[in-house]
Design an enzyme around this catalytic site. Structure first.
Site, mmCIF file in Angstrom:
data_model
loop_
_atom_site.group_PDB
_atom_site.id
_atom_site.type_symbol
_atom_site.label_atom_id
_atom_site.label_comp_id
_atom_site.label_asym_id
_atom_site.label_seq_id
_atom_site.Cartn_x
_atom_site.Cartn_y
_atom_site.Cartn_z
ATOM 1 N N ASN A 8 0.964 -1.321 -0.021
ATOM 2 C CA ASN A 8 -0.034 0.146 0.135
ATOM 3 C C ASN A 8 0.780 1.205 -0.037
ATOM 4 O O ASN A 8 1.515 1.703 0.937
ATOM 5 C CB ASN A 8 -0.962 0.101 1.207
ATOM 6 C CG ASN A 8 -1.706 1.304 1.437
ATOM 7 O OD1 ASN A 8 -1.917 2.069 0.496
ATOM 8 N ND2 ASN A 8 -2.311 1.499 2.409
ATOM 9 N N TRP A 9 1.015 1.875 -1.121
ATOM 10 C CA TRP A 9 2.048 3.057 -1.159
ATOM 11 C C TRP A 9 1.493 4.402 -0.815
ATOM 12 O O TRP A 9 1.914 5.404 -0.557
ATOM 13 C CB TRP A 9 2.325 3.263 -2.826
ATOM 14 C CG TRP A 9 3.239 2.221 -3.416
ATOM 15 C CD1 TRP A 9 3.336 1.007 -3.188
ATOM 16 C CD2 TRP A 9 3.575 2.473 -4.802
ATOM 17 N NE1 TRP A 9 3.987 0.265 -3.787
ATOM 18 C CE2 TRP A 9 4.211 1.135 -4.822
ATOM 19 C CE3 TRP A 9 3.319 3.091 -5.772
ATOM 20 C CZ2 TRP A 9 4.763 0.862 -6.336
ATOM 21 C CZ3 TRP A 9 3.973 3.041 -7.092
ATOM 22 C CH2 TRP A 9 4.866 1.818 -7.257
ATOM 23 N N LYS A 10 0.382 4.194 -0.181
ATOM 24 C CA LYS A 10 -0.631 5.396 0.232
ATOM 25 C C LYS A 10 -0.358 6.635 -0.586
ATOM 26 O O LYS A 10 -0.313 6.461 -1.868
ATOM 27 C CB LYS A 10 -0.155 5.619 1.610
ATOM 28 C CG LYS A 10 -0.182 4.721 2.540
ATOM 29 C CD LYS A 10 0.227 4.752 3.965
ATOM 30 C CE LYS A 10 0.418 3.582 4.769
ATOM 31 N NZ LYS A 10 0.083 3.599 6.171
ATOM 32 N N HIS A 92 -9.739 0.941 5.037
ATOM 33 C CA HIS A 92 -8.327 1.107 5.651
ATOM 34 C C HIS A 92 -8.651 1.944 6.843
ATOM 35 O O HIS A 92 -9.396 3.094 6.727
ATOM 36 C CB HIS A 92 -7.292 1.787 4.833
ATOM 37 C CG HIS A 92 -6.002 1.705 5.064
ATOM 38 N ND1 HIS A 92 -5.621 2.703 6.220
ATOM 39 C CD2 HIS A 92 -4.875 0.792 4.877
ATOM 40 C CE1 HIS A 92 -4.244 2.340 6.607
ATOM 41 N NE2 HIS A 92 -3.756 1.337 5.771
ATOM 42 N N GLU A 94 -7.129 4.375 7.912
ATOM 43 C CA GLU A 94 -6.678 5.738 7.574
ATOM 44 C C GLU A 94 -7.900 6.635 7.129
ATOM 45 O O GLU A 94 -8.293 7.550 7.333
ATOM 46 C CB GLU A 94 -5.699 5.912 6.874
ATOM 47 C CG GLU A 94 -4.223 5.918 7.858
ATOM 48 C CD GLU A 94 -3.067 5.428 6.907
ATOM 49 O OE1 GLU A 94 -3.078 5.415 5.635
ATOM 50 O OE2 GLU A 94 -1.835 4.967 7.625
ATOM 51 N N GLU A 162 -5.451 -5.399 10.485
ATOM 52 C CA GLU A 162 -4.476 -4.159 10.643
ATOM 53 C C GLU A 162 -4.874 -3.532 11.912
ATOM 54 O O GLU A 162 -5.420 -2.500 12.139
ATOM 55 C CB GLU A 162 -4.580 -3.312 9.540
ATOM 56 C CG GLU A 162 -4.297 -3.902 8.134
ATOM 57 C CD GLU A 162 -3.848 -2.877 7.325
ATOM 58 O OE1 GLU A 162 -2.596 -2.881 6.807
ATOM 59 O OE2 GLU A 162 -4.200 -1.825 7.011
ATOM 60 N N GLY A 168 2.217 1.843 10.941
ATOM 61 C CA GLY A 168 3.221 2.971 10.872
ATOM 62 C C GLY A 168 3.851 3.273 12.385
ATOM 63 O O GLY A 168 4.939 4.243 12.520
ATOM 64 N N SER A 207 3.180 -2.345 10.538
ATOM 65 C CA SER A 207 4.811 -2.316 10.728
ATOM 66 C C SER A 207 5.541 -3.686 10.246
ATOM 67 O O SER A 207 6.332 -4.164 11.026
ATOM 68 C CB SER A 207 4.915 -2.174 12.334
ATOM 69 O OG SER A 207 4.584 -0.708 12.426
ATOM 70 N N GLY A 228 2.840 -1.328 4.275
ATOM 71 C CA GLY A 228 2.702 0.173 3.815
ATOM 72 C C GLY A 228 4.072 0.646 3.780
ATOM 73 O O GLY A 228 4.730 0.602 2.595
#
Ligand code: PEP
Length: 254
Positions: A8-10, A92, A94, A162, A168, A207, A228
């Site tokens: 997941n490149w965000k 997700h 976020e 997740e 992160g 992570s 990520g």
């Protein structure tokens, strides 16, 4: 069992960095592992073009809960499909946090994804406070119940566990925690869908890096990893991919 390695490149990357990353990932991929990269929407068409003929699949990072309409700035599942995507991440944490996405909305997104021929990667996971209060299992079971579309077929969707506090942060649950919660998610999803537990695939995210991927991938009930930050570093992501290829080769590992 094939492992899934999903990057997941965000909201990171540009044409130059994406091209370098894709070249490294495509060169390392083989048929033993399902590799999926989820770049920002602006790079999707280029990335699918570069990956033509390779073993690597492409996914979107989100889709709208409707098939189309007056939704400025949004992207439909069918649009992702037309760009060459095979998967899409939905729910997700976020997006749940920053865009107020509810389980009901995530379910609609997953339904749109499946209707467009994409496999949704449905994200669930508890916050630090929920975990501290001993509610992790209840939270994920509810997310499964409320975020999974009513009618799903085996192989048409993935669940991603997740824990929000692990994303992160450099922190991960212990492998025995992961095994316990994945077993719980698998039985909740089997109950919900009527599918056999072995047809439910749950990847772990939060992570994951080159140092811990082998251990996590060898954990019972872990069908792969959603990565990520480490998916943006070619060397690190390729190491994770190699760990999955090794796990897929070892007949003692599930
Ligand atoms: C993610 O955002 O899905 C994720 C797993 O991030 P990270 O690997 O950076 O924790």
């Amino acid at each position: 069992m094939t492992k899934f390695i999903i990057g997941n490149w965000k909201m990171y990357g540009n044409v130059t960095s994406a091209h370098m990353l894709i070249e490294a990932v495509a060169a390392a991929a083989n048929a033993r592992v399902e590799v999926v990269v989820c770049p920002p929407a602006t790079l999707l068409t280029q990335v699918t073009g570069w990956l033509a003929g390779s073993k690597v699949q492409v996914g979107g990072q989100d889709c709208h809960a409707a098939a189309g309409g007056a939704h400025t700035g949004d992207i439909s599942a069918a649009m992702l499909k037309e760009c060459g995507a095979a998967y899409v991440i939905v729910g997700h944490s976020e997006r749940r946090a920053a865009h107020g996405e509810t389980n009901a909305e995530v379910r609609k997104k997953a339904e749109q994804a499946m209707a467009a021929g994409l496999a949704p990667i449905i994200c669930i996971g508890e916050t630090a406070a929920q975990r501290k209060a001993g509610q992790a299992k209840a939270v994920v079971a509810r997310q499964v119940r409320e975020s999974l579309p009513e009618k799903v077929a085996a192989g048409r969707f993935l669940l991603a566990y997740e824990p929000v506090w692990a994303i992160g942060s450099g922190k991960t649950p212990t492998v025995s925690d992961i095994a316990g919660i994945h077993a719980h998610i698998i039985s909740a999803a089997a109950r919900e869908t009527g599918l056999a537990p072995e047809r439910i695939f749950v990847v772990y995210g939060g992570s994951v890096n080159a140092a811990n991927a082998g251990r996590i991938l060898a954990t019972r009930g872990v069908a792969g990893v959603l990565v990520g930050a480490a998916s943006l570093k070619a060397e690190e992501f390729v190491s994770i991919l190699r760990a999955a290829q090794t796990a897929a080769q070892d007949p003692r590992r599930k």
